[in-house]
Design a protein around this motif. Structure first.
Motif, PDB file in Angstrom:
ATOM      1  N   SER A   1      49.528 -59.352  96.850  1.00 49.89           N
ATOM      2  CA  SER A   1      49.167 -58.889  95.849  1.00 49.89           C
ATOM      3  C   SER A   1      49.330 -58.359  94.502  1.00 49.89           C
ATOM      4  O   SER A   1      49.442 -58.204  93.540  1.00 49.89           O
ATOM      5  CB  SER A   1      48.050 -57.638  96.273  1.00 49.89           C
ATOM      6  OG  SER A   1      48.699 -56.894  97.035  1.00 49.89           O
ATOM      7  N   THR A   2      51.355 -58.020  94.926  1.00 48.94           N
ATOM      8  CA  THR A   2      51.675 -57.353  94.089  1.00 48.94           C
ATOM      9  C   THR A   2      52.306 -58.338  93.587  1.00 48.94           C
ATOM     10  O   THR A   2      52.149 -58.468  92.517  1.00 48.94           O
ATOM     11  CB  THR A   2      52.981 -56.796  95.175  1.00 48.94           C
ATOM     12  OG1 THR A   2      52.307 -55.846  95.418  1.00 48.94           O
ATOM     13  CG2 THR A   2      53.914 -56.375  93.873  1.00 48.94           C
TER      14      THR A   2
ATOM     15  N   ASP B   1      50.236 -59.522  90.678  1.00 49.28           N
ATOM     16  CA  ASP B   1      49.707 -58.997  90.069  1.00 49.28           C
ATOM     17  C   ASP B   1      51.202 -59.551  88.703  1.00 49.28           C
ATOM     18  O   ASP B   1      50.975 -59.699  87.519  1.00 49.28           O
ATOM     19  CB  ASP B   1      50.415 -57.519  90.017  1.00 49.28           C
ATOM     20  CG  ASP B   1      49.143 -57.063  90.796  1.00 49.28           C
ATOM     21  OD1 ASP B   1      47.963 -57.745  90.368  1.00 49.28           O
ATOM     22  OD2 ASP B   1      48.398 -55.693  91.061  1.00 49.28           O
TER      23      ASP B   1
ATOM     24  N   ASN C   1      50.531 -62.176  87.157  1.00 52.88           N
ATOM     25  CA  ASN C   1      49.551 -62.514  86.256  1.00 52.88           C
ATOM     26  C   ASN C   1      50.060 -61.744  85.309  1.00 52.88           C
ATOM     27  O   ASN C   1      49.986 -62.145  83.382  1.00 52.88           O
ATOM     28  CB  ASN C   1      48.627 -61.083  86.407  1.00 52.88           C
ATOM     29  CG  ASN C   1      47.240 -62.248  87.516  1.00 52.88           C
ATOM     30  OD1 ASN C   1      47.623 -63.460  87.288  1.00 52.88           O
ATOM     31  ND2 ASN C   1      46.367 -61.505  87.979  1.00 52.88           N
ATOM     32  N   GLU C   2      50.829 -61.287  84.938  1.00 52.02           N
ATOM     33  CA  GLU C   2      51.516 -60.604  84.383  1.00 52.02           C
ATOM     34  C   GLU C   2      53.014 -61.368  83.365  1.00 52.02           C
ATOM     35  O   GLU C   2      52.856 -61.799  81.949  1.00 52.02           O
ATOM     36  CB  GLU C   2      52.718 -58.954  84.338  1.00 52.02           C
ATOM     37  CG  GLU C   2      54.142 -58.250  83.088  1.00 52.02           C
ATOM     38  CD  GLU C   2      53.961 -57.032  84.309  1.00 52.02           C
ATOM     39  OE1 GLU C   2      55.813 -56.972  83.233  1.00 52.02           O
ATOM     40  OE2 GLU C   2      54.118 -56.859  85.040  1.00 52.02           O
TER      41      GLU C   2
END
Length: 445
Positions: free
Chosen positions: A140-141, A144, A147-148
């Motif tokens: 999940s990290t 993220d 995505n960033e």
């Protein structure tokens, strides 16, 4: 979830399946986005361009981010494949060991990403953390993080592509219009160093050439990010310089059009100018003749001096004709505009001079008309033979029809006749006039 492990409660088979389905969907979406970014026209242009300034700096960071993105994606792909392999060992049921391993793989910091100086040197780090040779992430990290990096990379690519899509083509179109205007300007004699519009065309050419070079090499220098927008590519190209030069070219075009109009109408306008000045000359000649007549016929009157013809204007009209003969339209245009106003002013001045010179004659004509009008009125009432009226009429008439005529004395004589006629007719005194001095001595005067 009665069983717990290092990452918390151990997931059961249904939870694992749901997590794998979710992670698989995320994997597919990320892969689609990365491939789209890879094929983005803006990214391909950035790769092949010779960049400068802020664009060069940001593209170096973005390239590192894109490289790191693929590194993260490969690690994410490997971890997801491993989880699917474990789950596929026993499709109908899973042992406790499998569930513990899957829980750790899906929820824990189980993904190791090996960093490299090339991949991470310029890429932004998550939450400002320093770059390491390797880092461990949970899936999940890692999502993220991807995505960033994807958002910042896409923002840079979209912004550069938007500027390249908007400005160079518009600059090229304006440059083509500029060349057409330059050729037209040259045809009417508007050249650098000889006419301000020619100097403006040279300046616009230099600015547009430099602007295009800057836009191609450093597009982000011409990007205005939208305040408060978090969407990639939020903003618009900065067209301030382009718009200013486009307006300047419009001004030059209007000036060239004015010169073209002069070329088309020059002969007619010069003929009109000569006609205006000829009428002014004739009017001044009439005024000089009238002045001599006034001086001969009217006594004790100040008559204005009449000036001669405007030789300077005649010389300028001759210069305008010469400009037309030599096709120097850029010089003829401002000269004609100035001459047309001056010629109108000169004709007006000549007419005012004639009016001022002939004013005493107009006064005499008005007194003659008034005297005859009262005589006709008296005759209609049967007093044409009245001795006093005949005497005063003849006295006023001699003054008005003799030369030189004393207007002041003639006006007094007309007033005496008017008063005598008014008293005889039983009407009111002449309005707005005083009683003549001779009348104050009695009716027998």
């Amino acid at each position: 979830m009665g069983v717990t492990g290092p990452t918390g409660p151990v997931m059961d088979r249904d939870e694992v399946d749901r997590a794998l389905a979710r992670l698989g969907a995320e994997h597919e979406a990320i892969e689609t986005s990365l491939l789209a970014l890879q094929d983005h026209a803006g990214r391909r242009l950035l790769e092949g361009a010779e960049l400068t300034g802020v664009t060069q700096e940001r593209w170096a960071a973005t390239e590192a981010s894109i490289t790191l993105l693929w590194t993260y994606f490969d690690a994410y792909t490997d971890a997801l494949r491993s989880a699917r392999d474990i789950r596929s060992r026993r499709p109908r049921w899973s042992s406790r060991e499998d569930l513990v391993e899957l829980t750790e793989l899906l929820n824990g910091d189980s993904v190791t990403v090996a960093g490299s100086a090339t991949a991470t040197a310029n890429a932004p780090t998550l939450h400002g953390s320093p770059t390491k040779l390797s880092e461990r992430y949970s899936l999940s990290t890692l999502v993220d993080r991807m995505n960033e990096l994807y958002a910042t990379s896409l923002d840079m690519v979209v912004a550069a592509d938007a500027v390249w899509s908007a400005l160079p083509a518009r600059i090229d179109m304006l440059a083509a219009e500029l060349q057409r205007t330059r050729r037209l300007a040259h045809s009417v004699g508007v050249r650098p160093g000889e006419h301000p519009a020619g100097d403006d065309l040279e300046r616009i050419t230099r600015i547009l050439t430099k602007l295009r070079e800057q836009v191609v090499s450093d597009p982000l220098a011409f990007w205005l990010a939208a305040e408060g927008s978090s969407a990639p590519g939020g903003g618009r190209p900065d067209t301030t310089v382009y718009d200013r030069e486009a307006r300047a070219l419009d001004d030059v075009r209007r000036e060239i059009d004015a010169v073209l109009t002069v070329r088309q109408d020059a002969e007619k306008r010069i003929v009109k100018l000569r006609d205006l000045l000829s009428r002014a000359d004739r009017t001044l000649a009439e005024a000089r003749t009238a002045r001599g007549e006034v001086l001969a016929k009217i006594a004790a009157t100040e008559v204005p001096v009449v000036s001669g013809p405007p030789t300077v204007l005649q010389e300028q009209v001759a210069a305008a004709a010469e400009y037309r003969r030599q096709a120097q339209w850029h010089r003829l245009s401002p000269l004609l505009e100035s001459l047309e106003q001056k010629a109108e002013d000169e004709l007006l001045r000549a007419r005012e001079s004639l009016t001022a010179v002939t004013a005493p004659l107009a006064v005499r004509a008005e007194l003659r008309g008034r005297l005859d009008a009262y005589k006709a009125k008296v005759a209609r009432h049967g007093f044409a033979e009245d001795t006093l009226l005949v005497e005063r009429y003849e006295k006023a008439r001699r003054m008005l029809w003799s030369a030189p005529c004393d207007l002041r004395a003639a006006e007094q004589a007309v007033l005496r006749y008017q008063h005598a006629a008014a008293e005889l007719l039983g009407g009111p005194r002449v309005p707005g006039q005083g009683v003549p001095e001779d009348d104050r001595r009695g009716p027998g005067a």
